[in-house]
Design a protein around this motif. Structure first.
Motif, short mmCIF file in Angstrom:
data_model
loop_
_atom_site.label_atom_id
_atom_site.label_comp_id
_atom_site.label_asym_id
_atom_site.label_seq_id
_atom_site.Cartn_x
_atom_site.Cartn_y
_atom_site.Cartn_z
N THR A 120 -2.61 -30.38 -29.01
CA THR A 120 -1.58 -30.96 -29.07
C THR A 120 -2.62 -32.88 -28.51
N VAL A 121 -2.40 -33.63 -28.71
CA VAL A 121 -2.72 -35.23 -28.69
C VAL A 121 -2.52 -35.53 -27.71
N LEU A 122 -2.25 -36.20 -26.07
CA LEU A 122 -2.46 -36.90 -25.66
C LEU A 122 -2.00 -38.20 -25.77
N SER A 123 -0.40 -38.58 -24.78
CA SER A 123 -0.88 -40.05 -24.85
C SER A 123 -1.19 -40.63 -24.38
N ALA A 124 -1.27 -42.18 -25.40
CA ALA A 124 -2.51 -42.71 -24.41
C ALA A 124 -2.58 -43.04 -23.04
N GLN A 125 -1.97 -43.01 -22.58
CA GLN A 125 -1.42 -43.42 -20.88
C GLN A 125 -2.59 -41.82 -20.35
N VAL A 183 -3.75 -28.62 -16.45
CA VAL A 183 -2.48 -28.08 -17.05
C VAL A 183 -1.55 -28.99 -16.74
N LEU A 184 -1.05 -28.74 -18.30
CA LEU A 184 0.24 -29.31 -18.74
C LEU A 184 1.48 -28.93 -18.46
N PHE A 185 2.92 -29.72 -18.83
CA PHE A 185 3.98 -29.38 -18.58
C PHE A 185 5.12 -30.53 -18.86
N ASN A 186 6.09 -30.02 -19.55
CA ASN A 186 7.58 -30.98 -20.32
C ASN A 186 8.58 -30.98 -19.83
N GLY A 187 8.51 -30.11 -18.53
CA GLY A 187 10.36 -30.18 -18.30
C GLY A 187 10.63 -28.67 -18.64
N ARG A 229 -2.58 -31.80 -13.33
CA ARG A 229 -1.57 -31.36 -13.86
C ARG A 229 -1.61 -32.91 -14.89
N LEU A 230 -0.48 -32.62 -15.88
CA LEU A 230 -0.16 -33.97 -16.43
C LEU A 230 1.20 -34.03 -17.21
N PHE A 231 1.84 -34.01 -17.02
CA PHE A 231 3.13 -34.55 -18.04
C PHE A 231 3.09 -35.44 -19.59
N HIS A 232 3.66 -34.07 -20.47
CA HIS A 232 3.38 -34.64 -21.72
C HIS A 232 4.37 -33.43 -22.73
N ASP A 233 5.50 -34.66 -23.00
CA ASP A 233 6.43 -34.91 -23.80
C ASP A 233 6.78 -34.48 -25.12
N ALA A 234 6.78 -32.93 -25.19
CA ALA A 234 6.01 -32.41 -26.80
C ALA A 234 6.11 -31.50 -26.38
#
Length: 81
Positions: A19-24, A42-46, A6-11
């Protein structure tokens, strides 16, 4: 049974989008978790939703995911404080 990362994705995210994920996040998936193409994440963005996605490209610096579904999730504690 392995857990789904489960990763945060700010978009903004939407079903059917790629979607392209951040470098981190890409580094974490590729090097630490040793994720491969077609693995699920699983992605979440708030925004209060969880976005199920499948990895379509995995590289140490660049990972891409395709959003397949979205679910509303409530992370609030059921305890009255």
């Amino acid at each position: 049974m392995a857990l789904t990362p489960r990763l945060f994705h700010d978009a903004a995210l939407a079903i059917g989008d790629s979607t392209v994920l951040s470098a981190q996040a890409s580094h974490h998936l590729a090097r630490v978790l040793r994720a491969r193409c077609d693995d699920r994440i699983v992605l979440f963005n708030g925004d209060g939703r969880a976005y199920s996605a499948i990895l379509t490209r995995v590289d140490n610096r660049y990972c891409e995911a395709s959003i397949e579904s979205v679910t509303d999730c409530s992370n609030e504690s059921p305890l009255h404080l």
